[in-house]
Structure formats: structure tokens, C-alpha cells
Enzyme design. Structure first.
Site, PDB file in Angstrom:
ATOM      1  CB  THR A  88      -1.040   0.030   1.247  1.00 25.15           C
ATOM      2  OG1 THR A  88      -1.344   1.439   1.361  1.00 25.15           O
ATOM      3  CG2 THR A  88       0.003  -0.473   2.509  1.00 25.15           C
ATOM      4  CB  CYS A 202      -3.580   4.443  -4.621  1.00 27.61           C
ATOM      5  SG  CYS A 202      -4.566   3.318  -3.775  1.00 27.61           S
TER       6      CYS A 202
END
Length: 238
Positions: A88, A202
Site C-alpha cells: 500500500t 495507490c
């Protein structure tokens, strides 16, 4: 080829599981591309519960999130991981806590992006990600300090739309055509402000542009793919 994977890649996943599945898929696709045959990546994944992390994000309790992810990293090291990846972008806000919890290298996603931008001769990038990532100093400062790369982010409306698509759609496994069109608009604005490439900062955004890379007005720096390739470089013999 004469090369082989000699180390084990540790993955901290679950934020969201859709992006972790993409990490796992890309890791193995890239391994087969490099080594052929029946090869797949030697890896370990520890999946945290995104509901817990998301609540900590909303509460601005980054210390608690850092402790939870540092513990995940320690478990991966104990399980035999030789390098650790956090699957992430946003949670790299607590990268220092994770690295200090383990003795094996922690491969910071921003370093991988910075090296790739510099290699491509890019001096200014647009950054798309969660609201946390787009506003966090860690991305801008690290890219500027270590790689001489400047960051521009969308305007307020653009940031809101980019963030909402990630949380309301992509982390829920939904990939919408109109959302991709909106992202393309936002990337166009970043290009008008001098961005020479755009960072998909992302892991879920990869899903939005899969098979549609040519719709972007700027070259894409896909953080997930770049992260995976660099990890394999680190654990490959020769």
C-alpha cells in the site's frame, strides 16, 4: 538464464486485499517472465484487517497503525522474509516504524518511484493516490530530497474524486468506466501544470488503468509494478 530467486519476499497485505492480490499476481507474472518454466515467486504474505487500519486512518491514529504494521513485519522476518514490502502507498506514512522493527531491508515504495522517474529523465510528476498520500509530506519530501523530483497534486475537487473512487469503488472491487474518464481529466490538469509523468500512487489505481494505459495523457509510473520488479531484483542471484 542462469539466474534464480535466492531470497524470499515478505508482503504486508490486506490494505485492501484487492491490491494485495494484484501484488501477488504481478510478482508471479514477472517471475515467470524472468525465469520461464514453472517458476513462481518465493514469498510470504501476512494480511492485516483493512477495517482496523481504515478506522485508525480516520481517527488520525497513525501510531497505532504503525505498531500493527511493525508487528506484521516482525512476523514476516521470523517466517524467513529477506526483504519486506508494504502493499500500500498510504501506509508508508509509518515506514520508519516498520523499518526499525526489523533487521532485513524494507523496500520503500517512494524510493522505487523516485529511481524510476530519475531514470526516465522526469523532473516533475503528478501524484494520484488517497487523500492521505496526496497531502502527506513523506512523498513530496522524499522525492525532492533523494531524487530531485518535484510533485504536483490535483486541485481540491480532483483530490476528492480520486480519493472517493479508491475507497468507494476500487477497494470494493468495482472498476467503473466513468471513474477512469474522470481520472484521465485529472491527469490532463496535472499535465497542464507541467507534470511529465503521473505516479499511480495507490496500488488499487493499477486496476483502473489495466488495459487502458494508452488513455492517460501522461506516461504512468505504476507504483505496484515498479515495487514488485525492484523486489525481485533484490532477491535474484546475478
Amino acid at each position: 538464464m542462469g539466474h534464480s530467486q535466492v531470497g524470499t519476499i515478505g508482503l504486508i497485505g490486506g490494505m485492501s486485499w484487492e491490491s494485495s492480490a494484484e501484488y501477488y499476481r504481478l510478482l508471479n507474472v514477472e517471475t515467470r517472465r524472468r525465469f520461464g518454466g514453472y517458476h513462481c515467486a518465493r514469498s510470504l504474505m501476512l494480511t492485516v484487517d483493512f477495517a482496523e487500519i481504515e478506522a485508525m486512518q480516520r481517527a488520525d491514529d497513525w501510531d497505532a497503525a504503525g505498531l500493527l504494521l511493525a508487528d506484521a513485519a516482525r512476523r514476516l522476518e521470523a517466517g524467513g522474509a529477506d526483504v519486506i514490502l508494504l502493499c500500500t502507498n498510504t501506509m508508508h506514512l509509518v515506514a520508519d516504524q516498520i523499518q526499525s522493527a526489523v533487521s532485513v531491508p524494507f523496500l520503500h515504495i517512494v524510493d522505487v518511484i523516485g529511481a524510476s522517474a530519475r531514470e526516465a529523465g522526469v523532473g516533475r510528476v503528478g501524484l494520484l493516490g488517497t487523500r492521505y498520500t496526496m497531502n502527506a509530506a513523506f512523498y513530496r519530501e522524499r522525492l525532492a530530497r533523494d531524487f530531485g523530483v518535484e510533485v504536483v497534486v490535483p486541485d481540491d475537487a480532483g483530490q476528492r474524486d480520486v480519493h472517493d473512487v479508491i475507497y468507494d469503488e476500487l477497494t470494493q472491487g468495482r472498476v467503473e468506466e466513468r471513474s477512469r474518464r474522470r481520472y484521465v481529466e485529472v491527469i490532463g490538469d496535472l499535465a497542464a501544470r507541467g507534470a511529465e509523468a503521473v505516479v499511480l500512487g495507490c496500488t488499487e489505481i493499477t486496476l483502473l488503468f489495466a488495459g487502458h494505459e494508452d488513455e492517460s495523457p501522461l506516461p504512468l509510473l505504476d507504483s505496484t509494478a515498479l515495487h514488485v520488479r525492484r523486489a525481485l531484483d533484490l532477491v535474484t542471484d546475478g
